[in-house]
Design a protein around this motif. Structure first.
Motif, PDB file in Angstrom:
ATOM      1  N   LEU A  94       4.511  15.116  -2.505  1.00 42.12           N
ATOM      2  CA  LEU A  94       4.517  14.436  -1.216  1.00 42.12           C
ATOM      3  C   LEU A  94       5.891  13.849  -0.924  1.00 42.12           C
ATOM      4  CD1 LEU A  94       3.048  13.144   1.257  1.00 42.12           C
ATOM      5  CD2 LEU A  94       2.503  11.210  -0.251  1.00 42.12           C
ATOM      6  N   LEU A 108      -1.202   3.190   0.181  1.00 36.47           N
ATOM      7  CA  LEU A 108      -1.535   4.558   0.564  1.00 36.47           C
ATOM      8  C   LEU A 108      -1.763   5.423  -0.670  1.00 36.47           C
ATOM      9  CD1 LEU A 108       1.022   5.269   3.445  1.00 36.47           C
ATOM     10  CD2 LEU A 108      -1.346   4.521   3.649  1.00 36.47           C
ATOM     11  N   LEU A 109      -0.873   5.294  -1.634  1.00 34.90           N
ATOM     12  CA  LEU A 109      -0.996   6.097  -2.851  1.00 34.90           C
ATOM     13  C   LEU A 109      -2.223   5.680  -3.657  1.00 34.90           C
ATOM     14  CD1 LEU A 109       2.755   6.270  -3.924  1.00 34.90           C
ATOM     15  CD2 LEU A 109       1.434   7.877  -2.533  1.00 34.90           C
ATOM     16  N   ARG A 111      -5.006   4.571  -2.336  1.00 33.17           N
ATOM     17  CA  ARG A 111      -6.151   5.177  -1.648  1.00 33.17           C
ATOM     18  C   ARG A 111      -6.277   6.649  -2.025  1.00 33.17           C
ATOM     19  NH1 ARG A 111      -8.580   4.940   3.541  1.00 33.17           N
ATOM     20  NH2 ARG A 111      -8.391   2.680   3.436  1.00 33.17           N
ATOM     21  N   LEU A 112      -5.152   7.338  -2.116  1.00 30.72           N
ATOM     22  CA  LEU A 112      -5.168   8.750  -2.467  1.00 30.72           C
ATOM     23  C   LEU A 112      -5.687   8.949  -3.884  1.00 30.72           C
ATOM     24  CD1 LEU A 112      -4.468  11.481  -1.251  1.00 30.72           C
ATOM     25  CD2 LEU A 112      -2.165  11.254  -2.184  1.00 30.72           C
ATOM     26  N   HIS A 115      -9.396   8.436  -4.074  1.00 27.74           N
ATOM     27  CA  HIS A 115     -10.114   9.584  -3.509  1.00 27.74           C
ATOM     28  C   HIS A 115     -10.255  10.695  -4.530  1.00 27.74           C
ATOM     29  CE1 HIS A 115     -11.441  12.414  -0.418  1.00 27.74           C
ATOM     30  NE2 HIS A 115     -10.687  13.294  -1.047  1.00 27.74           N
ATOM     31  N   ILE A 121       0.206  12.454  -8.176  1.00 25.96           N
ATOM     32  CA  ILE A 121       1.017  12.389  -6.965  1.00 25.96           C
ATOM     33  C   ILE A 121       2.490  12.289  -7.340  1.00 25.96           C
ATOM     34  CG2 ILE A 121       1.359  11.180  -4.782  1.00 25.96           C
ATOM     35  CD1 ILE A 121      -1.426   9.870  -5.405  1.00 25.96           C
ATOM     36  N   LEU A 270      -5.633  14.856   1.637  1.00 25.79           N
ATOM     37  CA  LEU A 270      -4.633  14.642   2.682  1.00 25.79           C
ATOM     38  C   LEU A 270      -5.239  13.908   3.869  1.00 25.79           C
ATOM     39  CD1 LEU A 270      -1.648  15.388   2.918  1.00 25.79           C
ATOM     40  CD2 LEU A 270      -2.334  17.346   4.287  1.00 25.79           C
ATOM     41  N   LEU A 273      -5.301  10.324   3.021  1.00 25.01           N
ATOM     42  CA  LEU A 273      -3.963   9.743   3.124  1.00 25.01           C
ATOM     43  C   LEU A 273      -3.601   9.453   4.581  1.00 25.01           C
ATOM     44  CD1 LEU A 273      -1.222   9.018   1.779  1.00 25.01           C
ATOM     45  CD2 LEU A 273      -0.545  11.391   2.179  1.00 25.01           C
ATOM     46  N   PHE A 277      -2.895   5.816   6.314  1.00 20.85           N
ATOM     47  CA  PHE A 277      -1.627   5.562   7.006  1.00 20.85           C
ATOM     48  C   PHE A 277      -1.892   4.969   8.385  1.00 20.85           C
ATOM     49  CE2 PHE A 277       2.095   6.575   9.491  1.00 20.85           C
ATOM     50  CZ  PHE A 277       3.146   6.405   8.606  1.00 20.85           C
TER      51      PHE A 277
END
Length: 284
Positions: A94, A108-109, A111-112, A115, A121, A270, A273, A277
């Motif tokens: 990313l 954000l990371l 949350r990713l 998930h 990442i 994605l 993400l 965001f």
């Protein structure tokens, strides 16, 4: 005991995050009709309308708002359980543009990762032009960048406003070139700013160049130079001095997401993400 269909709950969360049945279907690799059926069954199961739908918008009902956090936790727990059994590790390259990256990036990371815990990442920070080149070369799976030139592909995530930021005590003497701190010459924001100064007939000189966004911010805070920055990421204690110094207005820009991912698992990550965001931008 009430039991819920995980796929239906996932569809609800995706629609709630993306505010669109169409985008949710694309992220989940299915059809809008299938999403609608799952949502109807879920609402029948819980006995409440979770989403308010009109021809132009989708928003959470009061019951949907109350249900959303628990739904996220259910999906995250399900993904962790599956990942622990048979989901192979996957790498996710990313790129995030320096003028886009802000204090919300760790969230954000996180949350990713929640998930898909088996997702590794690999984040690269750079200017938008370099990241787009890496994406086009297939060296990044996705990139969150400022829209460049006339390129119209990519998913719009947010809009950015720019200004000329400097320390409150910044001293610019009339007749002297404007002291400018900026990123590398390939930085789109830097090029737009310097072109605007040239058109306005304002002399400028770069006194701090190419040290990365944190170094540019440090130069601005220290009162060494002025920098073209997004309002959202301008350092604390700095102000937009554009009007005071008679500098040209900087045009707004779009933040866009480019992705080459096609498999369902990666598209879902994605989508999570992008939703995170947008949430952080809305709160800001």
């Amino acid at each position: 005991m009430l039991s819920l269909d995980v796929d239906a709950v996932r569809a609800f969360v995706m629609v709630a995050d993306l505010h669109s049945f169409t985008r949710a279907a694309k992220a989940l690799g299915t059809t809008q009709g299938a999403i609608s059926v799952k949502l109807k069954r879920l609402e029948d199961r819980v006995g409440h309308r979770l989403l308010e739908r009109t021809p132009r918008s989708v928003r959470l009902s009061a019951q949907g708002t109350a249900f959303l956090q628990g739904a996220r936790e259910l999906i995250a727990a399900h993904e962790r359980a599956i990942a622990g059994l048979n989901a192979p590790p996957r790498h996710f390259g990313l790129g995030i543009a320096a003028h886009v990256a802000g204090p919300e990036v760790p969230a954000l990371l996180s949350r990713l990762h929640a998930h898909d815990p088996n997702l590794t990442i690999e984040v690269q920070l750079d200017n938008s032009r370099n990241l787009l080149d890496l994406f086009d070369q297939g060296r990044l799976d996705a990139a969150i960048v400022q829209r460049e030139d006339d390129r119209r592909d990519g998913e719009t995530l947010a809009h950015e406003r720019f200004g000329w930021f400097a320390a409150q005590g910044f001293d610019h003497r009339e007749g002297e070139p404007l002291r400018l701190a900026a990123l590398a010459p390939t930085c789109g924001v830097r090029n737009i700013a310097t072109q605007a100064l040239d058109v306005a007939g304002i002399k400028w000189i770069e006194v701090f160049l190419g040290g990365g966004s944190s170094a540019v911010h440090a130069a601005v805070v220290a009162g060494l130079a002025i920098a073209p920055l997004s309002y959202r990421i301008a350092p604390a204690g700095t102000i937009d001095v554009g009007a005071k110094l008679g500098l040209p207005k900087l045009p707004p820009s779009e933040v866009v997401l480019h992705s080459s991912l096609t498999d369902r698992r990666s598209r879902a990550a994605l989508g999570a993400l992008a939703a995170a965001f947008r949430e952080h931008r809305a709160k800001g």
